[in-house]
Design a protein around this motif. Structure first.
Motif, PDB file in Angstrom:
ATOM      1  N   THR A 165      31.254  39.086  47.801  1.00  0.00           N
ATOM      2  CA  THR A 165      30.625  39.626  49.007  1.00  0.00           C
ATOM      3  C   THR A 165      29.989  38.509  49.830  1.00  0.00           C
ATOM      4  O   THR A 165      30.118  38.480  51.055  1.00  0.00           O
ATOM      5  N   ALA A 166      29.326  37.575  49.153  1.00  0.00           N
ATOM      6  CA  ALA A 166      28.705  36.451  49.863  1.00  0.00           C
ATOM      7  C   ALA A 166      29.769  35.599  50.568  1.00  0.00           C
ATOM      8  O   ALA A 166      29.596  35.219  51.734  1.00  0.00           O
ATOM      9  N   ILE A 195      39.657  35.269  48.495  1.00  0.00           N
ATOM     10  CA  ILE A 195      38.456  35.960  48.027  1.00  0.00           C
ATOM     11  C   ILE A 195      38.838  37.238  47.297  1.00  0.00           C
ATOM     12  O   ILE A 195      38.352  37.508  46.192  1.00  0.00           O
ATOM     13  N   CYS A 196      39.722  38.020  47.885  1.00  0.00           N
ATOM     14  CA  CYS A 196      40.149  39.275  47.265  1.00  0.00           C
ATOM     15  C   CYS A 196      40.855  39.022  45.945  1.00  0.00           C
ATOM     16  O   CYS A 196      40.608  39.725  44.955  1.00  0.00           O
ATOM     17  N   SER A 233      34.274  52.259  48.154  1.00  0.00           N
ATOM     18  CA  SER A 233      34.579  51.646  46.859  1.00  0.00           C
ATOM     19  C   SER A 233      34.295  50.147  46.863  1.00  0.00           C
ATOM     20  O   SER A 233      34.751  49.426  45.988  1.00  0.00           O
ATOM     21  N   GLY A 234      33.558  49.672  47.839  1.00  0.00           N
ATOM     22  CA  GLY A 234      33.152  48.272  47.872  1.00  0.00           C
ATOM     23  C   GLY A 234      34.216  47.344  48.414  1.00  0.00           C
ATOM     24  O   GLY A 234      35.157  47.749  49.094  1.00  0.00           O
ATOM     25  N   LEU A 235      34.061  46.091  48.081  1.00  0.00           N
ATOM     26  CA  LEU A 235      34.944  45.053  48.623  1.00  0.00           C
ATOM     27  C   LEU A 235      36.369  45.186  48.097  1.00  0.00           C
ATOM     28  O   LEU A 235      37.325  44.930  48.828  1.00  0.00           O
ATOM     29  N   ILE A 236      36.533  45.607  46.848  1.00  0.00           N
ATOM     30  CA  ILE A 236      37.884  45.790  46.299  1.00  0.00           C
ATOM     31  C   ILE A 236      38.642  46.835  47.099  1.00  0.00           C
ATOM     32  O   ILE A 236      39.829  46.670  47.390  1.00  0.00           O
ATOM     33  N   GLY A 237      37.984  47.914  47.480  1.00  0.00           N
ATOM     34  CA  GLY A 237      38.630  48.937  48.300  1.00  0.00           C
ATOM     35  C   GLY A 237      39.009  48.400  49.663  1.00  0.00           C
ATOM     36  O   GLY A 237      40.078  48.708  50.192  1.00  0.00           O
ATOM     37  N   ASP A 265      40.954  39.071  40.069  1.00  0.00           N
ATOM     38  CA  ASP A 265      41.250  38.344  38.828  1.00  0.00           C
ATOM     39  C   ASP A 265      40.032  38.181  37.931  1.00  0.00           C
ATOM     40  O   ASP A 265      40.178  37.840  36.762  1.00  0.00           O
ATOM     41  N   GLY A 266      38.846  38.369  38.490  1.00  0.00           N
ATOM     42  CA  GLY A 266      37.630  38.212  37.702  1.00  0.00           C
ATOM     43  C   GLY A 266      36.993  36.840  37.814  1.00  0.00           C
ATOM     44  O   GLY A 266      36.023  36.543  37.129  1.00  0.00           O
ATOM     45  N   ARG A 267      37.514  35.988  38.689  1.00  0.00           N
ATOM     46  CA  ARG A 267      36.913  34.666  38.879  1.00  0.00           C
ATOM     47  C   ARG A 267      35.634  34.744  39.696  1.00  0.00           C
ATOM     48  O   ARG A 267      34.794  33.849  39.605  1.00  0.00           O
ATOM     49  N   TYR A 268      35.495  35.782  40.515  1.00  0.00           N
ATOM     50  CA  TYR A 268      34.274  36.023  41.279  1.00  0.00           C
ATOM     51  C   TYR A 268      33.676  37.343  40.823  1.00  0.00           C
ATOM     52  O   TYR A 268      34.399  38.298  40.546  1.00  0.00           O
TER      53      TYR A 268
END
Length: 69
Positions: free
Chosen positions: A42-43, A27-28, A56-60, A33-36
């Motif tokens: 998040t879902a 998922i990360c 900083s959200g999920l990336i953080g 990579d920009g595929r999601y």
């Protein structure tokens, strides 16, 4: 022929499971990579039972937890 069809079905089954039920690492990586999009990631993250609370959200969260190298 029957064995070939069974083997093909098993392979497609594993690919489907990998795509629709990815690990948190996947998922990360797909988010990075920009595929999601962030909404999709998040879902999927919540479906895996993951929680995140980074500013900083999920990336953080992915970087902090070590899922992104």
């Amino acid at each position: 022929m029957k064995n070939f069809l069974i083997l093909t079905g098993v392979i497609f089954g594993f690919v489907g499971i990998w795509w629709f039920y990815p690990t948190k690492d996947d998922i990360c990586q797909r988010l990075y990579d920009g595929r999601y999009t962030e909404e999709q990631a998040t879902a999927k993250w919540k479906l895996r039972g993951g929680r995140y609370g980074s500013g900083s959200g999920l990336i953080g969260t992915c970087r902090y937890k070590g899922y992104l190298k």
